[in-house]
Design an enzyme around this catalytic site. Structure first.
Site, PDB file in Angstrom:
ATOM      1  N   CYS A  95      46.825  60.153  27.593  1.00 21.58           N
ATOM      2  CA  CYS A  95      47.568  61.152  28.349  1.00 21.58           C
ATOM      3  C   CYS A  95      49.043  60.780  28.231  1.00 21.58           C
ATOM      4  O   CYS A  95      49.438  60.165  27.232  1.00 21.58           O
ATOM      5  CB  CYS A  95      47.100  61.228  29.800  1.00 21.58           C
ATOM      6  SG  CYS A  95      47.355  59.712  30.762  1.00 21.58           S
ATOM      7  N   PHE A  96      49.868  61.121  29.196  1.00 19.96           N
ATOM      8  CA  PHE A  96      51.292  60.858  29.024  1.00 19.96           C
ATOM      9  C   PHE A  96      51.626  59.369  29.112  1.00 19.96           C
ATOM     10  O   PHE A  96      52.290  58.818  28.233  1.00 19.96           O
ATOM     11  CB  PHE A  96      52.128  61.635  30.054  1.00 19.96           C
ATOM     12  CG  PHE A  96      53.602  61.457  29.844  1.00 19.96           C
ATOM     13  CD1 PHE A  96      54.227  61.978  28.714  1.00 19.96           C
ATOM     14  CD2 PHE A  96      54.371  60.755  30.753  1.00 19.96           C
ATOM     15  CE1 PHE A  96      55.581  61.803  28.498  1.00 19.96           C
ATOM     16  CE2 PHE A  96      55.734  60.572  30.549  1.00 19.96           C
ATOM     17  CZ  PHE A  96      56.340  61.097  29.424  1.00 19.96           C
TER      18      PHE A  96
END
Length: 367
Positions: A95-96
């Site tokens: 994810c980020f």
């Protein structure tokens, strides 16, 4: 189970598929060449959760997220992850920042019977690694610029060299006023990521002298990172010479025959050709101030005649007239002026086979 990883170099060099669980809007701004977007939340869901977090804190936001992604929506997304993990058993998810979204995806996959590793630090860490790769290349690599007049086939020659980096290829743009393709250019982030990844692979193969085309910093809407561009401009120049007849034929193929085929494949025969024709006219119009009104009108008339012949009979030969005039009256004098103004020393000059042999002699064979 394979462990979670922070070996960004090995992951990127391996070319394994990567599952990007960020929202589509994040993915669109920038990702990696082998990434596939299979988000935990849609853009709207992410927005709602983000607003909840700002107003009510993390616990309330997590509760809302689980409520939004539940039932059939959750089942569909988990099944997409399962299909990806099954098809790409050596891959990773991220994810980020490698935080809650990655761990949630990983946990839901585990509940579905699949253990799948995540990238520690997520997208932000991978992106940071590639930025560092570009900065290290600017400091440590040796570069050689390949120059030549418009249409001499510099890109074609670069593709024959193992130690060359194709800036125009990564930008999906030929670098001139006429350089746009039918397909769009990448985002600046994706351009940088792809460029960094190629440099990483070249250096891993043992190449520390890299050949690049002599370019402006801006290649269409993409821009070479400034530290690299400054190194490129200071690098020695090798000049490729090509007869004007061959340059005209190459431009005819690239900017007329191949480009019209790109648009026709995308939009169909009639609409595709009309879009292509307008693209050519617009490209000529973009340099009207530098051409001057009289010259632009004359070249535009030649172009229109050629387009009519191509539209009605498929004949492309008349395009040679405006291409020849544009080279002799605009591009070649502009290159001559810039060369005289910049007074750049030329390390080597020759025809295609001579330049290729010289460039190949500059670096040891790949290990």
């Amino acid at each position: 189970m394979r462990p979670d990883s922070l070996d960004y170099r090995a992951i990127l060099l391996s070319g394994v598929a990567l599952m990007d669980t960020r929202a589509p809007v994040e993915f669109t701004k920038g990702a990696f060449p082998t990434s596939v977007n299979l988000p935990l939340m849609s853009d709207e869901e992410r927005h709602k959760v983000g607003t909840c977090y700002k107003r009510h804190g993390q616990e309330a936001a997590i509760t809302l997220g689980h409520r939004l992604v539940s039932g059939e929506i959750k089942a569909e997304r988990v099944q997409a992850w399962v299909d990806f993990a099954t098809a790409n058993p050596e891959g990773y998810l991220y994810c980020f920042r490698g935080g809650l979204r990655s761990r949630t995806t990983q946990q839901w996959l585990k509940e579905a019977g699949i253990d799948y590793p995540l990238i520690k630090g997520g997208y932000k860490a991978l992106r940071g690694f590639l930025i560092d790769t570009l900065e290290q290349a600017a400091q440590q690599c040796h570069f050689v610029r390949l120059g030549g007049l418009t249409g001499c086939g510099k890109t074609e020659l670069l593709h024959q060299l193992d130690h060359a980096v194709d800036l125009e290829g990564h930008a999906n743009h030929r670098g001139s006023s006429f350089g746009r393709h039918a397909s769009p250019q990448p985002t600046q982030i994706n351009f940088e990521n792809a460029l960094a990844l190629e440099i990483l692979r070249k250096r891993d193969a043992g190449f520390d002298t890299l050949v690049v085309e002599d370019e402006n910093r801006a290649i269409g809407s993409c821009a070479t990172p400034l530290p690299l561009h400054l190194r490129f401009k200071a690098a020695p120049l090798v000049w490729l010479e090509e007869p004007i007849e061959q340059r005209i034929e190459r431009i005819l193929k690239d900017y007329v025959i191949d480009l019209s085929a790109e648009f026709i494949q995308q939009q169909g025969e009639t609409d595709g050709f009309e879009t292509f024709a307008q693209r050519l006219r617009n490209s000529l119009g973009n340099i009207v101030k530098r051409l001057g009104s009289e010259r632009h009108q004359r070249l535009a008339a030649l172009m229109d005649q050629a387009l009519e012949a191509q539209r009605h009979g498929g004949e492309t030969g008349l395009h040679r007239d405006w291409i020849n005039a544009l080279l002799n009256e605009y591009y070649d004098p502009m290159y001559a002026y810039q060369s005289e103004r910049n007074a750049q020393p030329v390390l080597f000059k020759g025809n295609r086979s001579e330049v290729k042999a010289f460039l190949q002699s500059l670096t040891p064979a790949s290990r």
